[in-house]
Scaffold this motif. Structure first.
Motif, PDB file in Angstrom:
ATOM      1  N   SER A  56     -18.708   0.204  43.618  1.00  0.00           N
ATOM      2  CA  SER A  56     -17.578  -0.019  44.515  1.00  0.00           C
ATOM      3  C   SER A  56     -16.253  -0.119  43.754  1.00  0.00           C
ATOM      4  O   SER A  56     -16.138  -0.884  42.793  1.00  0.00           O
ATOM      5  CB  SER A  56     -17.807  -1.311  45.299  1.00  0.00           C
ATOM      6  OG  SER A  56     -16.727  -1.578  46.152  1.00  0.00           O
ATOM      7  N   GLY A  57     -15.282   0.665  44.206  1.00  0.00           N
ATOM      8  CA  GLY A  57     -13.963   0.669  43.583  1.00  0.00           C
ATOM      9  C   GLY A  57     -13.600   2.004  42.970  1.00  0.00           C
ATOM     10  O   GLY A  57     -12.426   2.293  42.751  1.00  0.00           O
ATOM     11  N   GLY A  58     -14.590   2.849  42.729  1.00  0.00           N
ATOM     12  CA  GLY A  58     -14.327   4.158  42.138  1.00  0.00           C
ATOM     13  C   GLY A  58     -14.489   4.132  40.628  1.00  0.00           C
ATOM     14  O   GLY A  58     -13.527   3.844  39.901  1.00  0.00           O
ATOM     15  N   HIS A 117      -9.969   4.373  49.398  1.00  0.00           N
ATOM     16  CA  HIS A 117     -11.214   3.613  49.246  1.00  0.00           C
ATOM     17  C   HIS A 117     -12.078   3.647  50.516  1.00  0.00           C
ATOM     18  O   HIS A 117     -13.281   3.941  50.446  1.00  0.00           O
ATOM     19  CB  HIS A 117     -10.890   2.161  48.895  1.00  0.00           C
ATOM     20  CG  HIS A 117     -10.429   1.965  47.485  1.00  0.00           C
ATOM     21  ND1 HIS A 117     -11.252   2.168  46.397  1.00  0.00           N
ATOM     22  CD2 HIS A 117      -9.230   1.598  46.987  1.00  0.00           C
ATOM     23  CE1 HIS A 117     -10.580   1.915  45.277  1.00  0.00           C
ATOM     24  NE2 HIS A 117      -9.345   1.578  45.603  1.00  0.00           N
ATOM     25  N   TRP A 290     -14.757  -1.665  39.980  1.00  0.00           N
ATOM     26  CA  TRP A 290     -14.456  -0.410  39.290  1.00  0.00           C
ATOM     27  C   TRP A 290     -13.060   0.124  39.571  1.00  0.00           C
ATOM     28  O   TRP A 290     -12.724   1.217  39.109  1.00  0.00           O
ATOM     29  CB  TRP A 290     -15.485   0.649  39.681  1.00  0.00           C
ATOM     30  CG  TRP A 290     -16.870   0.338  39.232  1.00  0.00           C
ATOM     31  CD1 TRP A 290     -17.836  -0.315  39.956  1.00  0.00           C
ATOM     32  CD2 TRP A 290     -17.465   0.642  37.963  1.00  0.00           C
ATOM     33  NE1 TRP A 290     -18.990  -0.423  39.212  1.00  0.00           N
ATOM     34  CE2 TRP A 290     -18.786   0.153  37.983  1.00  0.00           C
ATOM     35  CE3 TRP A 290     -16.998   1.289  36.808  1.00  0.00           C
ATOM     36  CZ2 TRP A 290     -19.661   0.285  36.902  1.00  0.00           C
ATOM     37  CZ3 TRP A 290     -17.861   1.419  35.731  1.00  0.00           C
ATOM     38  CH2 TRP A 290     -19.172   0.927  35.778  1.00  0.00           C
ATOM     39  N   ASP A 291     -12.259  -0.619  40.325  1.00  0.00           N
ATOM     40  CA  ASP A 291     -10.911  -0.120  40.669  1.00  0.00           C
ATOM     41  C   ASP A 291      -9.956  -0.442  39.521  1.00  0.00           C
ATOM     42  O   ASP A 291      -9.037  -1.258  39.643  1.00  0.00           O
ATOM     43  CB  ASP A 291     -10.457  -0.778  41.967  1.00  0.00           C
ATOM     44  CG  ASP A 291      -9.305  -0.018  42.617  1.00  0.00           C
ATOM     45  OD1 ASP A 291      -9.074   1.152  42.232  1.00  0.00           O
ATOM     46  OD2 ASP A 291      -8.656  -0.585  43.510  1.00  0.00           O
ATOM     47  N   THR A 292     -10.130   0.251  38.426  1.00  0.00           N
ATOM     48  CA  THR A 292      -9.495  -0.102  37.154  1.00  0.00           C
ATOM     49  C   THR A 292      -8.166   0.626  36.956  1.00  0.00           C
ATOM     50  O   THR A 292      -8.027   1.470  36.069  1.00  0.00           O
ATOM     51  CB  THR A 292     -10.449   0.216  35.991  1.00  0.00           C
ATOM     52  OG1 THR A 292     -10.906   1.584  36.122  1.00  0.00           O
ATOM     53  CG2 THR A 292     -11.641  -0.714  36.014  1.00  0.00           C
ATOM     54  N   HIS A 293      -7.165   0.260  37.758  1.00  0.00           N
ATOM     55  CA  HIS A 293      -5.820   0.812  37.568  1.00  0.00           C
ATOM     56  C   HIS A 293      -5.170   0.254  36.303  1.00  0.00           C
ATOM     57  O   HIS A 293      -4.227   0.844  35.780  1.00  0.00           O
ATOM     58  CB  HIS A 293      -4.946   0.488  38.783  1.00  0.00           C
ATOM     59  CG  HIS A 293      -5.365   1.185  40.037  1.00  0.00           C
ATOM     60  ND1 HIS A 293      -5.083   2.509  40.295  1.00  0.00           N
ATOM     61  CD2 HIS A 293      -6.068   0.743  41.114  1.00  0.00           C
ATOM     62  CE1 HIS A 293      -5.569   2.860  41.472  1.00  0.00           C
ATOM     63  NE2 HIS A 293      -6.173   1.799  41.986  1.00  0.00           N
ATOM     64  N   ASN A 296      -8.409  -0.338  31.972  1.00  0.00           N
ATOM     65  CA  ASN A 296      -9.669   0.346  32.274  1.00  0.00           C
ATOM     66  C   ASN A 296     -10.685   0.225  31.143  1.00  0.00           C
ATOM     67  O   ASN A 296     -11.865  -0.081  31.369  1.00  0.00           O
ATOM     68  CB  ASN A 296      -9.364   1.822  32.548  1.00  0.00           C
ATOM     69  CG  ASN A 296     -10.619   2.674  32.700  1.00  0.00           C
ATOM     70  OD1 ASN A 296     -11.304   2.593  33.695  1.00  0.00           O
ATOM     71  ND2 ASN A 296     -10.907   3.499  31.683  1.00  0.00           N
ATOM     72  N   ARG A 338     -12.046   8.708  38.743  1.00  0.00           N
ATOM     73  CA  ARG A 338     -10.709   8.225  38.380  1.00  0.00           C
ATOM     74  C   ARG A 338      -9.966   9.307  37.600  1.00  0.00           C
ATOM     75  O   ARG A 338     -10.559  10.201  37.008  1.00  0.00           O
ATOM     76  CB  ARG A 338     -10.809   6.921  37.592  1.00  0.00           C
ATOM     77  CG  ARG A 338     -11.549   5.835  38.356  1.00  0.00           C
ATOM     78  CD  ARG A 338     -11.203   4.443  37.906  1.00  0.00           C
ATOM     79  NE  ARG A 338      -9.938   3.991  38.449  1.00  0.00           N
ATOM     80  CZ  ARG A 338      -9.778   3.500  39.690  1.00  0.00           C
ATOM     81  NH1 ARG A 338     -10.793   3.394  40.507  1.00  0.00           N
ATOM     82  NH2 ARG A 338      -8.582   3.104  40.094  1.00  0.00           N
ATOM     83  N   ASP A 349      -6.345   6.096  37.749  1.00  0.00           N
ATOM     84  CA  ASP A 349      -6.157   5.940  39.191  1.00  0.00           C
ATOM     85  C   ASP A 349      -7.228   6.737  39.963  1.00  0.00           C
ATOM     86  O   ASP A 349      -8.172   7.241  39.375  1.00  0.00           O
ATOM     87  CB  ASP A 349      -4.733   6.362  39.557  1.00  0.00           C
ATOM     88  CG  ASP A 349      -3.692   5.565  38.757  1.00  0.00           C
ATOM     89  OD1 ASP A 349      -3.823   4.326  38.709  1.00  0.00           O
ATOM     90  OD2 ASP A 349      -2.777   6.187  38.156  1.00  0.00           O
ATOM     91  N   HIS A 350      -7.057   6.847  41.257  1.00  0.00           N
ATOM     92  CA  HIS A 350      -8.084   7.477  42.098  1.00  0.00           C
ATOM     93  C   HIS A 350      -8.134   8.996  41.866  1.00  0.00           C
ATOM     94  O   HIS A 350      -7.093   9.646  41.761  1.00  0.00           O
ATOM     95  CB  HIS A 350      -7.784   7.212  43.576  1.00  0.00           C
ATOM     96  CG  HIS A 350      -7.718   5.757  43.918  1.00  0.00           C
ATOM     97  ND1 HIS A 350      -7.410   5.307  45.187  1.00  0.00           N
ATOM     98  CD2 HIS A 350      -7.923   4.641  43.167  1.00  0.00           C
ATOM     99  CE1 HIS A 350      -7.420   3.984  45.203  1.00  0.00           C
ATOM    100  NE2 HIS A 350      -7.725   3.551  43.987  1.00  0.00           N
TER     101      HIS A 350
END
Length: 428
Positions: A56-58, A117, A290-293, A296, A338, A349-350
């Protein structure tokens, strides 16, 4: 969980478990079941299962499965290492999983097109983009419907989500909504009934409930009443089954617990193995964060990848050692990848345009990389793969007809696989 992923009517199995405990609707197993008609070993020989490892989070695929050491601007600090699959390299921070890659495949050319997301989560779970006119069922719920119906005398839920709610069942109804395990290291909440109600009182309560439900169903108000009764029945059955202890990891030997790791993800992977071993059709184990903007590489190397590596590698090795990998498909994925570009905050980012998922088991060919991206990881350079191709591959691997079709509440047809094709590289 977004609203588009919620269960119809906002009801869930947790609602029923809580209500069950409050009303003490638990009765001896002998009153509901004659016996277990098949033992677990016999069931497993015929039954297929799927375990989805949901990130979850990408997750940053470029730092796990598709490293670019020759890209000056996008490569990052991680180095690739060799694996047990000849010619296949993955991140240096996944050394244990590297030893299991001969059981798995990396799909490096997925283009999912959804960089949001909620929309990406919906898409990867259902194969469809969100649509205001219909709530599509999660693929796991379809799997539970198609495969679980072959085991009508089974005591456990056929769709289980560990650490997060998973995808809802959409128009299939709450009977196929995932049974959620919030914490695999703790007892299941409300699974044990209160001990201050005797059997006679329990029977009377159950009879009263049955009368009320039958009357409600007889009024033909909507499908929810029918589903409500069905979920209650399944819940009672599980509460009284000897298989309910399958949710406790206490009986697992210490070396096994250590191998998986005792965090929520590792314990979730171990619980997933225990569930599919008994015949559960679909289990999803989530690992968030995992949303590591920002930061990372620190997040991955110090926290996320060690936990993932431990749990994932132990799961694959354990399934293989027990002879379960041929009938159990493993899928690793998140809502998107990402960006190849590293931003000013040392984050990524995404990026849904060209990213990786990992699949294996279930009788698939293994030890392969399918598809590729260019030197900088920006574009797919070979073998583009769509989300429906992945869904088609998963569906066929599970022995479900890819032409399977449902009818929505509005009377429209909905196919499990809409336009995708199974990947011949994986399925002969």
């Amino acid at each position: 969980m977004s609203s588009i992923m919620a269960s119809p009517g906002g009801l869930s199995r947790r609602h029923f478990l809580g209500h069950m405990a409050a009303t003490a609707l638990s009765v001896p197993a002998a009153q509901f079941f004659t016996d277990l008609r098949a033992n677990a070993a016999d069931v497993r020989k015929k039954h297929r299962s799927c375990i989805v490892l949901w990130m979850s989070g990408g997750p940053s695929h470029l730092d796990i499965w598709d490293l670019k050491p020759d890209s000056e601007k996008n490569g990052g600090p991680f180095r690739p290492i060799a694996t047990s699959a000849p010619g296949v390299q993955i991140s240096e921070h996944m050394p244990k999983t590297a030893k299991q890659m001969h059981h798995l495949n990396i799909l490096r050319s997925l283009d999912s097109k959804e960089g949001n997301h909620e929309r990406g989560t919906y898409l990867m779970h259902t194969g469809y983009v969100p649509n205001p006119t219909v709530v599509h069922p999660g693929w796991g719920s379809s799997c539970a419907l198609e495969l679980g119906s072959q085991m009508s005398d089974f005591d456990l839920p056929h769709c289980v989500a560990i650490n997060s709610p998973g995808a809802g069942a959409g128009f299939l109804g709450m009977s196929y909504t995932p049974f959620m395990v919030q914490n695999p290291n703790a007892p299941i909440a409300n699974l044990k009934p209160p001990g201050d109600v005797d059997e006679l009182r329990l029977e009377r309560r159950l009879q009263m409930l049955s009368q009320v439900e039958n009357q409600f169903i007889g009024q033909r108000r909507n499908q929810m009443a029918v589903d409500h009764k069905a979920v209650y029945g399944k819940t009672i059955r599980m509460m009284n089954s000897k298989l309910k202890n399958i949710f406790s990891l206490d009986s697992e030997p210490a070396p096994i617990r250590e191998a998986y790791g005792k965090g929520s993800f590792g314990s979730g992977c171990l619980m997933a193995r225990r569930l599919v071993e008994q015949g559960v059709s679909y289990v999803e184990v989530s690992l968030g964060g995992w949303d590591t903007h920002t930061n990372n590489f620190d997040a991955l190397s110090k926290r996320l990848l060690p936990e993932l590596d431990l749990g994932m590698s132990a799961l694959v090795a354990d399934l293989a050692a027990r002879g379960l990998l041929d009938t159990t498909m493993i899928v690793w994925m998140g809502e998107f990848g990402r960006t190849p570009r590293i931003n000013q905050n040392a984050g990524r980012d995404h990026w849904p345009r060209s990213w990786s998922v990992v699949v294996g088991g279930g009788g698939m060919k293994s030890g392969q990389v399918v598809g590729s991206t260019d030197k900088d990881g920006v574009d797919v350079s070979d073998r583009p793969i769509g989300v429906m191709d992945l869904i088609a591959t998963m569906t066929k691997t599970m022995g479900i007809g890819i032409d399977t079709q449902y009818t929505t509440p509005r009377g429209r047809p909905m196919k499990i696989v809409d336009g995708g094709k199974p990947l011949p590289e994986l399925i002969g």
